[in-house]
Design a protein around this motif. Structure first.
Motif, PDB file in Angstrom:
ATOM      1  N   GLY A 164       4.914   2.491 -10.281  1.00 47.38           N
ATOM      2  CA  GLY A 164       4.855   1.744 -11.526  1.00 47.38           C
ATOM      3  C   GLY A 164       4.436   0.324 -11.221  1.00 47.38           C
ATOM      4  N   ARG A 165       4.106  -0.416 -12.258  1.00 48.36           N
ATOM      5  CA  ARG A 165       3.682  -1.803 -12.081  1.00 48.36           C
ATOM      6  C   ARG A 165       4.896  -2.712 -11.956  1.00 48.36           C
ATOM      7  NH1 ARG A 165      -0.484  -2.050 -17.235  1.00 48.36           N
ATOM      8  NH2 ARG A 165      -1.678  -0.167 -16.723  1.00 48.36           N
ATOM      9  N   THR A 166       4.749  -3.762 -11.185  1.00 44.75           N
ATOM     10  CA  THR A 166       5.698  -4.865 -11.258  1.00 44.75           C
ATOM     11  C   THR A 166       4.916  -6.094 -11.695  1.00 44.75           C
ATOM     12  OG1 THR A 166       5.423  -5.292  -8.870  1.00 44.75           O
ATOM     13  CG2 THR A 166       7.331  -3.989  -9.544  1.00 44.75           C
ATOM     14  N   ASP A 167       5.555  -6.946 -12.497  1.00 44.91           N
ATOM     15  CA  ASP A 167       4.878  -8.112 -13.060  1.00 44.91           C
ATOM     16  C   ASP A 167       4.627  -9.187 -12.012  1.00 44.91           C
ATOM     17  OD1 ASP A 167       5.065  -6.890 -15.532  1.00 44.91           O
ATOM     18  OD2 ASP A 167       6.903  -7.941 -16.091  1.00 44.91           O
ATOM     19  N   ALA A 168       3.796 -10.137 -12.372  1.00 42.73           N
ATOM     20  CA  ALA A 168       3.548 -11.290 -11.513  1.00 42.73           C
ATOM     21  C   ALA A 168       4.874 -11.969 -11.181  1.00 42.73           C
ATOM     22  CB  ALA A 168       2.619 -12.273 -12.217  1.00 42.73           C
ATOM     23  N   GLY A 169       5.091 -12.226  -9.900  1.00 39.49           N
ATOM     24  CA  GLY A 169       6.305 -12.914  -9.465  1.00 39.49           C
ATOM     25  C   GLY A 169       7.488 -12.020  -9.171  1.00 39.49           C
ATOM     26  N   THR A 170       7.403 -10.736  -9.542  1.00 39.83           N
ATOM     27  CA  THR A 170       8.494  -9.792  -9.283  1.00 39.83           C
ATOM     28  C   THR A 170       8.429  -9.299  -7.843  1.00 39.83           C
ATOM     29  OG1 THR A 170       8.515  -9.076 -11.593  1.00 39.83           O
ATOM     30  CG2 THR A 170       9.532  -7.594  -9.993  1.00 39.83           C
ATOM     31  N   HIS A 171       9.592  -9.080  -7.250  1.00 38.38           N
ATOM     32  CA  HIS A 171       9.683  -8.645  -5.850  1.00 38.38           C
ATOM     33  C   HIS A 171      10.048  -7.160  -5.772  1.00 38.38           C
ATOM     34  CE1 HIS A 171       9.885 -12.976  -5.462  1.00 38.38           C
ATOM     35  NE2 HIS A 171      11.034 -13.005  -6.110  1.00 38.38           N
ATOM     36  N   ALA A 172       9.931  -6.603  -4.566  1.00 35.18           N
ATOM     37  CA  ALA A 172      10.328  -5.208  -4.358  1.00 35.18           C
ATOM     38  C   ALA A 172      10.919  -5.026  -2.974  1.00 35.18           C
ATOM     39  CB  ALA A 172       9.144  -4.267  -4.545  1.00 35.18           C
ATOM     40  N   ARG A 173      11.998  -4.257  -2.925  1.00 36.44           N
ATOM     41  CA  ARG A 173      12.579  -3.829  -1.653  1.00 36.44           C
ATOM     42  C   ARG A 173      12.189  -2.385  -1.343  1.00 36.44           C
ATOM     43  NH1 ARG A 173      17.279  -6.362  -4.066  1.00 36.44           N
ATOM     44  NH2 ARG A 173      17.739  -8.360  -3.049  1.00 36.44           N
ATOM     45  N   GLY A 174      11.845  -1.636  -2.394  1.00 31.87           N
ATOM     46  CA  GLY A 174      11.580  -0.219  -2.200  1.00 31.87           C
ATOM     47  C   GLY A 174      10.549   0.338  -3.165  1.00 31.87           C
ATOM     48  N   GLN A 175       9.417  -0.359  -3.303  1.00 27.01           N
ATOM     49  CA  GLN A 175       8.318   0.205  -4.097  1.00 27.01           C
ATOM     50  C   GLN A 175       7.776   1.436  -3.370  1.00 27.01           C
ATOM     51  OE1 GLN A 175       6.676   1.052  -6.693  1.00 27.01           O
ATOM     52  NE2 GLN A 175       5.426  -0.751  -7.236  1.00 27.01           N
ATOM     53  N   ILE A 176       7.424   2.454  -4.139  1.00 29.89           N
ATOM     54  CA  ILE A 176       6.871   3.685  -3.563  1.00 29.89           C
ATOM     55  C   ILE A 176       5.437   3.860  -4.043  1.00 29.89           C
ATOM     56  CG2 ILE A 176       7.088   6.197  -3.405  1.00 29.89           C
ATOM     57  CD1 ILE A 176       9.345   4.715  -1.988  1.00 29.89           C
ATOM     58  N   ALA A 177       4.579   4.276  -3.119  1.00 27.05           N
ATOM     59  CA  ALA A 177       3.192   4.580  -3.456  1.00 27.05           C
ATOM     60  C   ALA A 177       2.744   5.763  -2.610  1.00 27.05           C
ATOM     61  CB  ALA A 177       2.302   3.363  -3.197  1.00 27.05           C
ATOM     62  N   ASN A 178       1.622   6.346  -2.990  1.00 25.37           N
ATOM     63  CA  ASN A 178       1.050   7.397  -2.139  1.00 25.37           C
ATOM     64  C   ASN A 178      -0.459   7.290  -2.141  1.00 25.37           C
ATOM     65  OD1 ASN A 178       1.199   8.805  -4.934  1.00 25.37           O
ATOM     66  ND2 ASN A 178      -0.016  10.253  -3.740  1.00 25.37           N
ATOM     67  N   PHE A 179      -1.077   7.797  -1.082  1.00 26.78           N
ATOM     68  CA  PHE A 179      -2.526   7.824  -0.993  1.00 26.78           C
ATOM     69  C   PHE A 179      -2.937   9.060  -0.203  1.00 26.78           C
ATOM     70  CE2 PHE A 179      -1.186   5.732   2.860  1.00 26.78           C
ATOM     71  CZ  PHE A 179      -2.084   6.162   3.845  1.00 26.78           C
ATOM     72  N   LYS A 180      -4.161   9.507  -0.420  1.00 27.98           N
ATOM     73  CA  LYS A 180      -4.678  10.681   0.285  1.00 27.98           C
ATOM     74  C   LYS A 180      -5.768  10.256   1.258  1.00 27.98           C
ATOM     75  CE  LYS A 180      -3.272  13.975  -3.237  1.00 27.98           C
ATOM     76  NZ  LYS A 180      -3.639  15.115  -4.113  1.00 27.98           N
ATOM     77  N   THR A 181      -5.775  10.889   2.415  1.00 29.88           N
ATOM     78  CA  THR A 181      -6.724  10.510   3.452  1.00 29.88           C
ATOM     79  C   THR A 181      -7.049  11.696   4.352  1.00 29.88           C
ATOM     80  OG1 THR A 181      -7.110   8.980   5.294  1.00 29.88           O
ATOM     81  CG2 THR A 181      -4.856   9.766   5.006  1.00 29.88           C
ATOM     82  N   THR A 182      -8.237  11.635   4.948  1.00 31.39           N
ATOM     83  CA  THR A 182      -8.620  12.631   5.951  1.00 31.39           C
ATOM     84  C   THR A 182      -8.385  12.094   7.360  1.00 31.39           C
ATOM     85  OG1 THR A 182     -10.900  11.816   5.878  1.00 31.39           O
ATOM     86  CG2 THR A 182     -10.352  13.708   4.464  1.00 31.39           C
ATOM     87  N   SER A 183      -7.867  10.866   7.455  1.00 33.41           N
ATOM     88  CA  SER A 183      -7.627  10.258   8.767  1.00 33.41           C
ATOM     89  C   SER A 183      -6.572  11.044   9.549  1.00 33.41           C
ATOM     90  CB  SER A 183      -7.152   8.816   8.592  1.00 33.41           C
ATOM     91  OG  SER A 183      -6.732   8.273   9.829  1.00 33.41           O
ATOM     92  N   ASN A 184      -6.789  11.176  10.858  1.00 33.74           N
ATOM     93  CA  ASN A 184      -5.831  11.848  11.737  1.00 33.74           C
ATOM     94  C   ASN A 184      -4.904  10.864  12.458  1.00 33.74           C
ATOM     95  OD1 ASN A 184      -6.772  14.511  11.238  1.00 33.74           O
ATOM     96  ND2 ASN A 184      -8.525  14.135  12.585  1.00 33.74           N
ATOM     97  N   MET A 185      -4.983   9.619  12.090  1.00 33.40           N
ATOM     98  CA  MET A 185      -4.170   8.596  12.735  1.00 33.40           C
ATOM     99  C   MET A 185      -2.684   8.909  12.583  1.00 33.40           C
ATOM    100  SD  MET A 185      -4.202   4.485  11.869  1.00 33.40           S
ATOM    101  CE  MET A 185      -5.232   3.729  13.095  1.00 33.40           C
ATOM    102  N   GLU A 186      -1.914   8.699  13.648  1.00 37.75           N
ATOM    103  CA  GLU A 186      -0.465   8.927  13.579  1.00 37.75           C
ATOM    104  C   GLU A 186       0.175   7.941  12.611  1.00 37.75           C
ATOM    105  OE1 GLU A 186       1.329   8.895  17.396  1.00 37.75           O
ATOM    106  OE2 GLU A 186       0.204  10.632  18.133  1.00 37.75           O
ATOM    107  N   LEU A 187       1.251   8.382  11.961  1.00 40.36           N
ATOM    108  CA  LEU A 187       1.867   7.561  10.915  1.00 40.36           C
ATOM    109  C   LEU A 187       2.404   6.237  11.460  1.00 40.36           C
ATOM    110  CD1 LEU A 187       3.755  10.210   8.753  1.00 40.36           C
ATOM    111  CD2 LEU A 187       1.513   9.179   8.356  1.00 40.36           C
ATOM    112  N   ILE A 188       3.003   6.263  12.636  1.00 41.53           N
ATOM    113  CA  ILE A 188       3.541   5.022  13.201  1.00 41.53           C
ATOM    114  C   ILE A 188       2.414   4.041  13.494  1.00 41.53           C
ATOM    115  CG2 ILE A 188       4.715   4.006  15.194  1.00 41.53           C
ATOM    116  CD1 ILE A 188       6.493   6.477  15.299  1.00 41.53           C
ATOM    117  N   ALA A 189       1.318   4.548  14.042  1.00 39.15           N
ATOM    118  CA  ALA A 189       0.171   3.687  14.326  1.00 39.15           C
ATOM    119  C   ALA A 189      -0.424   3.141  13.026  1.00 39.15           C
ATOM    120  CB  ALA A 189      -0.877   4.471  15.105  1.00 39.15           C
ATOM    121  N   MET A 190      -0.444   3.989  11.993  1.00 39.38           N
ATOM    122  CA  MET A 190      -0.958   3.578  10.688  1.00 39.38           C
ATOM    123  C   MET A 190      -0.081   2.474  10.096  1.00 39.38           C
ATOM    124  SD  MET A 190      -1.791   6.184   7.529  1.00 39.38           S
ATOM    125  CE  MET A 190      -2.879   7.229   8.504  1.00 39.38           C
TER     126      MET A 190
END
Length: 245
Positions: free
Chosen positions: A50-76
Motif C-alpha cells: 500500500g502507499r504511505t504518504d510523504a513523510g511517513t515512515h515504515a518498519r515493515g513495509q512489504i513489497a514483491n517483484f518478479k525476476t529471472t535473476s539467479n542471484m542469491e537472496l543474501i547477495a541481492m
C-alpha cells in the motif's frame, strides 16, 4: 520466473511517499526500482502492500517483484543495501509462490503514531513524532478508542472525495502507551483509508483536550462528514509497523 517478497524499513522524512512519480525521483518505490533494475539488468517493477504518504515512515513495509535473476537472496539484499540511500533498508528477502501479491494478499496492517506531549519540544523526537504541548486526557481518549474499534464506515475520517469502493473498515485494536513524555498510539485493522489514521489522531487529540467528547465519534459515523472530525495531524509521527498475511 522467481517471485521475491521484500521487507523494507525506511525513514520517510525526505521522500514524497512510497509510490513512484513520473516527475520526481524522491519516492521509496522509485529508489528501490532503480537499484533493482541496475542489479538484474532488466526493468523491475515492485508491488507495495500500500502507499504511505510523504513523510511517513515504515518498519515493515512489504513489497514483491518478479525476476529471472539467479542471484542469491543474501547477495541481492546486500547489493540493494549497499546502493540504496541510508534511510531505506531492505531487511529481508524471501522467495514466495508465484501468485503472492503484496497488496491483494494482505489481510491487515499495524501502524503506530507518536505524540510528544509536553510544553517543551524535543530536538531529537521532532522528526518521528508530533509535538502537542497541551495536556491530554488519556482516559477520555481511551474511551473514544473503544468506540472507534469494530466495523464502521470511516468515510468521515478520510480525505477521500468520492469513491465507488467500500469505505467500511474494521479496526481490531487501538492502544495508547505512555513512554515518558511520548504517547505511543497503536492501530491494528484490516485496512485503512487515505489519511484515516492521521484524521483519527487529530480527532483523538481534540477529545484529549476537551474540544470534543468521546461520544462525538458516533456522530461522525452517522454524518460521514470530514469537517466534523479533527485535523489531519502531520505525517512524521506515523509508522507502518507490520503487514499481515
Amino acid at each position: 520466473m522467481r517471485n521475491i517478497k521484500m521487507t523494507i524499513e525506511y525513514d520517510g522524512s525526505r521522500y514524497l511517499g512510497w509510490q513512484k512519480l513520473g516527475d520526481s525521483d524522491k519516492t521509496i518505490q522509485g529508489k528501490i526500482e532503480n537499484i533493482l533494475s541496475e542489479m538484474t539488468k532488466t526493468t523491475s517493477d515492485i508491488i507495495g502492500s500500500g502507499r504511505t504518504d510523504a513523510g511517513t515512515h515504515a518498519r515493515g513495509q512489504i513489497a514483491n517483484f518478479k525476476t529471472t535473476s539467479n542471484m542469491e537472496l543474501i547477495a541481492m539484499r546486500d547489493h540493494l543495501n549497499t546502493y540504496l540511500p541510508r534511510d531505506i533498508v531492505v531487511k529481508k528477502l524471501e522467495e514466495v509462490p508465484e501468485r503472492f501479491h503484496a497488496r491483494y494478499n494482505a489481510t491487515g496492517k499495524q501502524y503506530s503514531y507518536y505524540v510528544w506531549n509536553t510544553p517543551v519540544p524535543s530536538a531529537f523526537e521532532r522528526t518521528y513524532s508530533y509535538h502537542h504541548p497541551e495536556q491530554l486526557d488519556v482516559t477520555k481518549m481511551n474511551e473514544a478508542c473503544k468506540i472507534l474499534t469494530g466495523t464502521h464506515d470511516f468515510i468521515g475520517f478520510s480525505s477521500l472525495k468520492k469513491t465507488k469502493k467500500s469505505t467500511v473498515r474494521t479496526i481490531k485494536e487501538i492502544t495508547i502507551h505512555k513512554e515518558g513524555d511520548l504517547l505511543h498510539f497503536t492501530f491494528i485493522g484490516d485496512g485503512f483509508l487515505y489519511k484515516m489514521i492521521r484524521i483519527i489522531m487529530g480527532t483523538l487529540l481534540e477529545i484529549g483536550i476537551g474540544k470534543m467528547s468521546p461520544e462525538h465519534i458516533d456522530t461522525l459515523f452517522e454524518s460521514g462528514i470530514r469537517s466534523d472530525a479533527g485535523m489531519t495531524v502531520p505525517a512524521q509521527g506515523l509508522f507502518l509497523d507490520e503487514v499481515f498475511y
